[in-house]
Design a protein around this motif. Structure first.
Motif, mmCIF file in Angstrom:
data_model
loop_
_atom_site.group_PDB
_atom_site.id
_atom_site.type_symbol
_atom_site.label_atom_id
_atom_site.label_comp_id
_atom_site.label_asym_id
_atom_site.label_seq_id
_atom_site.Cartn_x
_atom_site.Cartn_y
_atom_site.Cartn_z
ATOM 1 N N PRO A 72 33.203 46.809 25.645
ATOM 2 C CA PRO A 72 34.668 46.874 25.597
ATOM 3 C C PRO A 72 35.234 46.331 26.904
ATOM 4 O O PRO A 72 34.675 46.579 27.984
ATOM 5 N N LEU A 73 36.353 45.603 26.826
ATOM 6 C CA LEU A 73 36.889 44.904 27.989
ATOM 7 C C LEU A 73 38.396 45.077 28.094
ATOM 8 O O LEU A 73 39.117 44.932 27.108
ATOM 9 N N VAL A 74 38.857 45.369 29.323
ATOM 10 C CA VAL A 74 40.281 45.400 29.641
ATOM 11 C C VAL A 74 40.510 44.443 30.809
ATOM 12 O O VAL A 74 39.807 44.512 31.817
ATOM 13 N N VAL A 75 41.481 43.548 30.659
ATOM 14 C CA VAL A 75 41.809 42.599 31.716
ATOM 15 C C VAL A 75 43.192 42.936 32.267
ATOM 16 O O VAL A 75 44.155 43.087 31.498
ATOM 17 N N ALA A 76 43.287 43.058 33.583
ATOM 18 C CA ALA A 76 44.547 43.379 34.246
ATOM 19 C C ALA A 76 44.897 42.265 35.224
ATOM 20 O O ALA A 76 44.153 41.308 35.406
ATOM 21 N N GLY A 77 46.055 42.373 35.864
ATOM 22 C CA GLY A 77 46.406 41.464 36.940
ATOM 23 C C GLY A 77 47.251 40.282 36.523
ATOM 24 O O GLY A 77 47.843 40.236 35.442
ATOM 25 N N VAL A 86 41.035 40.651 23.630
ATOM 26 C CA VAL A 86 40.839 41.450 24.847
ATOM 27 C C VAL A 86 42.061 42.331 25.089
ATOM 28 O O VAL A 86 43.196 41.884 24.917
ATOM 29 N N SER A 87 41.836 43.572 25.487
ATOM 30 C CA SER A 87 42.951 44.444 25.856
ATOM 31 C C SER A 87 43.501 44.018 27.213
ATOM 32 O O SER A 87 42.750 43.577 28.096
ATOM 33 N N ILE A 88 44.808 44.172 27.384
ATOM 34 C CA ILE A 88 45.486 43.680 28.583
ATOM 35 C C ILE A 88 46.383 44.756 29.177
ATOM 36 O O ILE A 88 47.090 45.456 28.453
ATOM 37 N N VAL A 89 46.366 44.836 30.518
ATOM 38 C CA VAL A 89 47.291 45.694 31.261
ATOM 39 C C VAL A 89 48.077 44.800 32.205
ATOM 40 O O VAL A 89 47.498 44.098 33.040
ATOM 41 N N GLY A 90 49.396 44.803 32.104
ATOM 42 C CA GLY A 90 50.229 43.982 32.969
ATOM 43 C C GLY A 90 50.318 44.531 34.373
ATOM 44 O O GLY A 90 49.945 45.675 34.647
ATOM 45 N N VAL A 91 50.859 43.724 35.289
ATOM 46 C CA VAL A 91 50.912 44.109 36.701
ATOM 47 C C VAL A 91 51.838 45.297 36.949
ATOM 48 O O VAL A 91 51.690 45.998 37.951
ATOM 49 N N GLN A 92 52.793 45.531 36.067
ATOM 50 C CA GLN A 92 53.679 46.685 36.229
ATOM 51 C C GLN A 92 53.366 47.787 35.229
ATOM 52 O O GLN A 92 54.154 48.710 35.044
ATOM 53 N N GLN A 93 52.203 47.712 34.586
ATOM 54 C CA GLN A 93 51.797 48.729 33.620
ATOM 55 C C GLN A 93 50.546 49.471 34.068
ATOM 56 O O GLN A 93 49.888 50.113 33.256
ATOM 57 N N ILE A 94 50.227 49.371 35.359
ATOM 58 C CA ILE A 94 48.984 49.975 35.832
ATOM 59 C C ILE A 94 48.994 51.497 35.694
ATOM 60 O O ILE A 94 47.928 52.121 35.667
#
Length: 599
Positions: free
Chosen positions: A116-121, A136-144
């Motif tokens: 399983p993979l989450v990409v942020a940044g 791929v799951s994603i986390v935005g820079v203001q959603q940390i």
């Protein structure tokens, strides 16, 4: 998949989390090639191991520390072991092609391992439709602050994308620092610039500043936690506060007032572009002279040619950059300035490059971050006519050779300096400290010196660092006993009347962050040269590979407020000298009496 904006239904209490599926009706992925089955479903949720990899600047590092803190607080273990982890979390940098290529390779490995993979940044925030990010799951820079939710759902086999937000993440989130003595404090996100080569603006967006009160509150909190260095991080520190009606000097004065008066915790000001600091030069200089502030600043110039600066849309001239450097050097004793250069920007002629070389030769900066131009998709510079790649590489090598010919630390040998020790060198032998001017000093001593301040005698100088012997460890009482203004009266050899020469930058735990965009908008892995940088993810500092065996005379005396280290290199105080002198005079008097009586 559409972005998911709100997972809380009905305005639940802070910290209350609904499963994403219940909140927004999420579905499992249907693309068989990307389908993620629930991973290790036999494990209790919140007990899995997360592999966390960070690319880029100190802002990215701070984001990763916040994500690690939240995951740890929910029971997840953070690990450097990719193979044994249950999920990979990759925090990315979009400044330069090499960083993104490394990210692509890591994503490919993760998919091959069916993890399983989450990409942020910045990469997913600025280019969410990249082919590499499919499935791929994603986390935005203001959603940390919602990383736990994303990880939980990804482990269940869901693809989650959180990218849009109108408010900044809180500063008081749980945090696991890479270095427990260093707090990386983001003061704002985004910037006001529009550089033609910069992709970071696409990801971090327009300027958004934290309030002075929230930042001062965070400073007080981390000082209570034992932090010894605070790095102010930003895509452009100088632009701070313009969106909320304040400015950088107001913030800096408020933070300095909250720091311990004994100088046990130091402040490092992050990268600033010339246009905004020009308005506050004298105020900034005054703050840089404060005993609790490193006399160091990272000011990118990028080119010595006004024509190229115009093509870059940098909004200043070479003359204005010179004014910044000349003013700070004149007003701040021991001032150290780092800068950035991009070689081979589209349209750069031999004459333009020659102007850049001459600028660097004139100032002989101790830290220059040299980068070849990398066109970033979607930026105006990517559509400009490029300089031939062999010419770009040649110019980069030439400028690097010029820079490496400098000897910026000659003259320091034999001087007594105060340093702040916060890290261990990569050779695992030396400890890393910095003078007030943020010169990196390598010393031999026990790990118990980490987090302390000490007086050292510089024994030798290298190209990237200097070496020193610890002669006195400063405790809180001895810190306060020597006012910064009176230090030169104690030892005439001290170089800076501003409180002794000098982290930052990004080049020790503080390196001035180099990059093709802005220093704090990227990381050490996007630079060719990063002087004084033992703790970053980038190229290894050559000086830290030197191995000096600990001296057998090195000992640590516990329970003494003025510990003396290294036999044969003792620091005598005034009281010690007076006692020895008194004993000697008494001895002479007795001998004289015996001679008189005998005669």
């Amino acid at each position: 998949m559409e972005d998911i904006e709100d997972l809380l239904v009905g305005g639940g209490a802070a910290g209350f989390r609904l499963p994403i599926t219940a909140a927004v009706g999420m579905k499992k992925k249907t693309n068989n090639s990307l389908l993620l089955q629930p991973h290790n479903s036999s494990k209790v949720p919140g007990t899995q191991t997360i592999f966390l990899k960070t690319f880029g600047c100190s802002h990215n590092q701070s984001d990763s520390e916040y994500m690690a803190g939240q995951l740890s607080s929910f029971g997840y273990a953070i690990s450097d072991d990719a193979e044994g982890a249950d999920l990979w979390l990759i925090n990315t940098c979009t400044v330069k092609s090499p960083s993104q290529s490394a990210m692509d390779t890591l994503i490919s490995k993760c998919k091959s391992a069916k993890k399983p993979l989450v990409v942020a940044g910045c990469v997913p925030q600025g280019s969410k439709d990249l082919k590499e990010l499919e499935g791929v799951s994603i986390v935005g820079v203001q959603q940390i602050d919602r990383v736990v939710e994303v990880v939980e759902e990804t482990l269940k086999g869901h693809e989650v994308r959180l990218l849009n937000r109108k408010t900044l993440p809180a500063l008081d989130l749980p945090k696991v620092r890479k270095n427990k003595f260093v707090e990386i404090l983001p003061i704002n996100v985004g910037c006001l610039g529009a550089c033609t080569y910069c992709k970071t603006k696409h990801a971090r967006g327009h300027l958004g500043s934290y309030t002075v009160d929230s930042l001062v509150g965070r400073v007080k909190s981390v000082v209570d936690d034992g932090v010894k260095e605070i790095w102010l991080s930003s895509e452009d520190t100088g632009a701070y506060g313009r969106d909320i009606g304040v400015n950088l000097p107001i913030l800096l004065n408020a933070i300095v007032a909250a720091l311990p008066t004994n100088g046990s915790t130091m402040l490092r000001i992050g990268m600033t572009n010339p246009p905004y600091i020009l308005e506050h030069l004298k105020e900034i200089a005054h703050i840089l002279c404060h005993p609790c502030v490193y006399s160091f600043l990272h000011v990118p110039v990028q080119s010595g040619s006004d024509a190229i600066l115009t093509a870059m849309n940098r909004e200043y001239t070479v003359g204005e950059f010179r004014k910044v450097v000349d003013t700070l050097t004149e007003l701040v004793p021991g001032m150290q300035i780092a800068t950035d250069i991009i070689c081979g920007f589209p349209g750069e002629t031999d004459e333009d490059f020659a102007e850049t070389v001459n600028l660097i030769k004139e100032y002989k900066f101790s830290q220059v971050h040299i980068s070849q131009f990398y066109p970033r998709p979607g930026t105006p510079a990517a559509r400009m006519k490029k300089v031939a790649s062999n010419v770009v590489k040649k110019r980069s090598r030439e400028l690097t050779s010029v820079f490496e010919s400098f000897t910026p630390y000659n003259g320091m040998e034999g001087k007594i300096e105060r340093i702040w020790i916060t890290d261990i060198a990569t050779d695992q032998i030396h400890l890393v400290g910095h003078t007030k001017g943020y010169v990196q000093v390598l010393v031999v001593g026990p790990d118990s010196l980490l987090g302390s301040s000490a007086m050292v005698k510089i024994t030798s100088v290298g190209r990237w660092s200097v070496f020193g012997d610890v002669i006195e460890i400063l405790t809180e009482s001895s810190d306060t006993a020597i006012p910064s203004d009176d230090k030169d009266t104690i030892n005439k050899e001290r170089s800076s009347p501003c409180g002794n020469q000098e982290d930052a930058c990004v080049c020790s735990p503080a390196k001035p962050e180099p990059c093709a965009c802005e220093s704090d908008a990227c990381g050490s892995n996007c630079c060719n040269i990063a002087a004084n940088d033992p703790a970053q993810n980038g190229p290894t500092n050559p000086s830290l590979l030197l191995r000096r065996k600990p001296s057998p005379a090195m000992v640590e005396t516990e329970g003494n407020s003025n510990q003396k280290l290294a036999a044969g290199n003792v620091h005598w105080g005034l009281l010690d000298t007076a006692l020895i002198g008194g004993i000697f005079i008494s001895f002479l008097t007795i001998v004289a009496l015996f001679l008189y009586v005998g005669s």
